[in-house]
Design a protein around this motif. Structure first.
Motif, PDB file in Angstrom:
ATOM      1  N   SER A  14       0.839  -1.208   0.000  1.00 27.09           N
ATOM      2  CA  SER A  14       0.000   0.000   0.000  1.00 27.09           C
ATOM      3  C   SER A  14       0.873   1.256   0.000  1.00 27.09           C
ATOM      4  O   SER A  14       0.415   2.329  -0.374  1.00 27.09           O
ATOM      5  CB  SER A  14      -0.944   0.021   1.203  1.00 27.09           C
ATOM      6  N   ARG A  19       4.673  -0.794  -3.618  1.00 30.61           N
ATOM      7  CA  ARG A  19       3.895  -0.935  -4.862  1.00 30.61           C
ATOM      8  C   ARG A  19       4.808  -0.904  -6.081  1.00 30.61           C
ATOM      9  O   ARG A  19       4.666  -1.722  -7.001  1.00 30.61           O
ATOM     10  CB  ARG A  19       2.868   0.190  -4.944  1.00 30.61           C
ATOM     11  N   ASP A  38      -1.355  -6.400   1.702  1.00 30.52           N
ATOM     12  CA  ASP A  38      -1.408  -5.287   2.653  1.00 30.52           C
ATOM     13  C   ASP A  38      -2.825  -5.189   3.189  1.00 30.52           C
ATOM     14  O   ASP A  38      -3.740  -5.847   2.669  1.00 30.52           O
ATOM     15  CB  ASP A  38      -0.992  -3.961   1.993  1.00 30.52           C
ATOM     16  N   VAL A  40      -4.604  -2.397   3.247  1.00 36.50           N
ATOM     17  CA  VAL A  40      -5.384  -1.526   2.357  1.00 36.50           C
ATOM     18  C   VAL A  40      -4.815  -1.634   0.948  1.00 36.50           C
ATOM     19  O   VAL A  40      -3.621  -1.871   0.763  1.00 36.50           O
ATOM     20  CB  VAL A  40      -5.371  -0.038   2.818  1.00 36.50           C
ATOM     21  N   PRO A  41      -5.653  -1.464  -0.081  1.00 38.37           N
ATOM     22  CA  PRO A  41      -5.161  -1.592  -1.456  1.00 38.37           C
ATOM     23  C   PRO A  41      -4.194  -0.470  -1.812  1.00 38.37           C
ATOM     24  O   PRO A  41      -4.302   0.641  -1.287  1.00 38.37           O
ATOM     25  CB  PRO A  41      -6.438  -1.488  -2.317  1.00 38.37           C
ATOM     26  N   PRO A  42      -3.239  -0.750  -2.703  1.00 34.64           N
ATOM     27  CA  PRO A  42      -2.313   0.298  -3.142  1.00 34.64           C
ATOM     28  C   PRO A  42      -3.018   1.294  -4.050  1.00 34.64           C
ATOM     29  O   PRO A  42      -3.968   0.954  -4.756  1.00 34.64           O
ATOM     30  CB  PRO A  42      -1.239  -0.482  -3.915  1.00 34.64           C
ATOM     31  N   ARG A  43      -2.546   2.550  -4.014  1.00 36.43           N
ATOM     32  CA  ARG A  43      -3.026   3.558  -4.964  1.00 36.43           C
ATOM     33  C   ARG A  43      -2.065   3.581  -6.132  1.00 36.43           C
ATOM     34  O   ARG A  43      -0.883   3.340  -5.965  1.00 36.43           O
ATOM     35  CB  ARG A  43      -3.046   4.932  -4.302  1.00 36.43           C
ATOM     36  N   VAL A  46      -0.661  -0.720 -10.499  1.00 35.25           N
ATOM     37  CA  VAL A  46      -0.093  -1.930  -9.892  1.00 35.25           C
ATOM     38  C   VAL A  46       0.453  -2.888 -10.952  1.00 35.25           C
ATOM     39  O   VAL A  46       1.031  -3.917 -10.617  1.00 35.25           O
ATOM     40  CB  VAL A  46      -1.117  -2.661  -8.989  1.00 35.25           C
ATOM     41  N   SER A  50      -0.939  -9.093  -8.469  1.00 34.59           N
ATOM     42  CA  SER A  50      -2.257  -9.472  -7.938  1.00 34.59           C
ATOM     43  C   SER A  50      -2.302  -9.031  -6.482  1.00 34.59           C
ATOM     44  O   SER A  50      -1.414  -9.391  -5.707  1.00 34.59           O
ATOM     45  CB  SER A  50      -2.451 -10.985  -7.990  1.00 34.59           C
ATOM     46  N   PHE A  51      -3.324  -8.253  -6.122  1.00 42.08           N
ATOM     47  CA  PHE A  51      -3.406  -7.760  -4.747  1.00 42.08           C
ATOM     48  C   PHE A  51      -4.302  -8.652  -3.904  1.00 42.08           C
ATOM     49  O   PHE A  51      -5.387  -9.051  -4.321  1.00 42.08           O
ATOM     50  CB  PHE A  51      -3.947  -6.329  -4.718  1.00 42.08           C
ATOM     51  N   VAL A  52      -3.815  -8.990  -2.697  1.00 42.30           N
ATOM     52  CA  VAL A  52      -4.606  -9.735  -1.724  1.00 42.30           C
ATOM     53  C   VAL A  52      -4.689  -8.889  -0.459  1.00 42.30           C
ATOM     54  O   VAL A  52      -3.658  -8.533   0.116  1.00 42.30           O
ATOM     55  CB  VAL A  52      -3.976 -11.112  -1.397  1.00 42.30           C
ATOM     56  N   ARG A  53      -5.900  -8.566  -0.053  1.00 41.59           N
ATOM     57  CA  ARG A  53      -6.075  -7.793   1.180  1.00 41.59           C
ATOM     58  C   ARG A  53      -5.900  -8.738   2.363  1.00 41.59           C
ATOM     59  O   ARG A  53      -6.726  -9.635   2.582  1.00 41.59           O
ATOM     60  CB  ARG A  53      -7.464  -7.147   1.218  1.00 41.59           C
TER      61      ARG A  53
END
Length: 347
Positions: A14, A19, A38, A40-43, A46, A50-53
């Motif tokens: 995040s 990132r 993380d 919270v999702p990255p701004r 990306v 692949s994002f995993v909360r």
């Protein structure tokens, strides 16, 4: 590394540098997949990540590692300031408990072959008894009793313990100097962006920095090289604070050490800069690290020297110059604006 390429899990995505590294790793030809983790999702962009909360303090991280068949873990979520986390206790929990849970998950996962941990040269501290250059085998002259430096010392202890329990895993610990760059948000960067720079009266500390591109470069190199060990990571050369300030074309305001501490509290409340105890020690005594092992054993040489990294940073900082009293008046106005309490509603 298998023919299909690495499966890399990156913590702390995040934040901007996490990132950026995850995005760059996803484009590497020898990497099959990158999973960014993380709370919270990255701004921002990306890329192929692949994002995993997930919260690394929670044992669920073990399920993510097992499900994704992760073979390489890059731990970047050790934070240096409590500002965005909700206070010092929460910062310690994220840093220390988070690392413990992540290492416990890695220990149980037979798929994990490589662990890269972004640590910091802050672990050496800064005091009047320091050597000219710290090598990786040296201990701090004064063991940290609190704050970020203590967190880092504990984290490194847990990482060494993990390396003993899983000798089959390549464990690479990168002690990075303060990271600087045009887009970096950090205590040192915020300090150097101030219109007038408060300094400790009677001291001119030697500083060594690492350009953000070299941080991303050394992380990528550590992932692909798989060379276990502890390495100091910094640009060549040191500059004194007075030399840095001249490059930035900023006036200084020399203050006694205790006054800098008081100012630091006000600046932190106003979210202008964060003067942690570690930061105040660094700005008093400075710190230099020996990077021979980085070049000879890890096989990495930064593209930017300390001077070049600071010049690149300075190119994006508007010179203030001019009269110090005018700048101090402006700084006082900003402090007053940021710290003023909202008026109570009238009945």
């Amino acid at each position: 590394m298998g023919a299909a390429g690495r499966v890399v899990l990156v913590t702390g995505v995040s934040r901007d540098l996490g990132r950026k590294f995850a995005r760059a790793a996803a484009e590497h030809p020898r990497v099959a997949r990158v999973i960014g983790v993380d709370v919270v999702p990255p701004r921002g962009d990306v890329g192929g990540m692949s994002f995993v909360r997930a919260d690394i303090r929670n044992p669920v991280i073990a399920k993510v590692i097992a499900k994704e068949d992760v073979d390489t873990v890059v731990h970047m979520s050790v934070i240096s300031t409590p500002g965005s986390t909700g206070g010092r206790n929460m910062m310690k929990e994220l840093n220390v408990i988070g690392t413990m849970q992540l290492l416990a998950a890695c220990q149980k996962a037979p798929s994990v072959q490589n662990l890269v941990v972004k640590s910091t040269t802050t672990v050496y501290g800064a005091s009047n008894r320091d050597p000219a250059m710290f090598t990786e085998d040296m201990e701090p002259r004064r063991a940290p009793r609190s704050g970020y430096a203590k967190d880092v010392a504990e984290i490194e202890g847990y990482v060494r313990g993990f390396a003993r329990r899983r000798p089959d895993v390549n464990v690479t610990l990168l002690r990075c100097a303060n990271v600087i760059g045009p887009s970096v948000v950090s205590p040192l960067a915020s300090y150097l962006r101030m219109p007038a720079i408060p300094t400790v009266l009677g001291f001119d500390p030697r500083l060594q920095v690492l350009h953000e591109r070299d941080l991303l470069g050394v992380l990528g190199h550590a992932v692909s090289a798989g060379r276990p060990g502890t390495y100091n990571i910094a640009g060549d050369g040191v500059l004194t604070l007075s030399q840095i300030v001249r490059r930035l074309q900023r006036p200084t305001v020399p203050l006694p050490g205790f006054a800098l501490g008081g100012l630091g509290g006000a600046l932190r409340s106003a979210r202008i800069a964060d003067f942690s105890p570690e930061m105040r020690s660094l700005l008093t005594y400075g710190r230099g690290v020996d990077t021979t092992r980085m070049k000879d054993e890890l096989g990495f040489t930064p593209r930017y020297t300390t001077a070049e990294a600071l010049d690149d940073f300075a190119a994006n900082v508007v010179p203030t110059g001019g009269r110090t009293d005018r700048l101090l008046a402006r700084l006082e106005e900003r402090l007053a604006e940021r710290t003023a309490l909202p008026e109570a509603p009238r009945g």
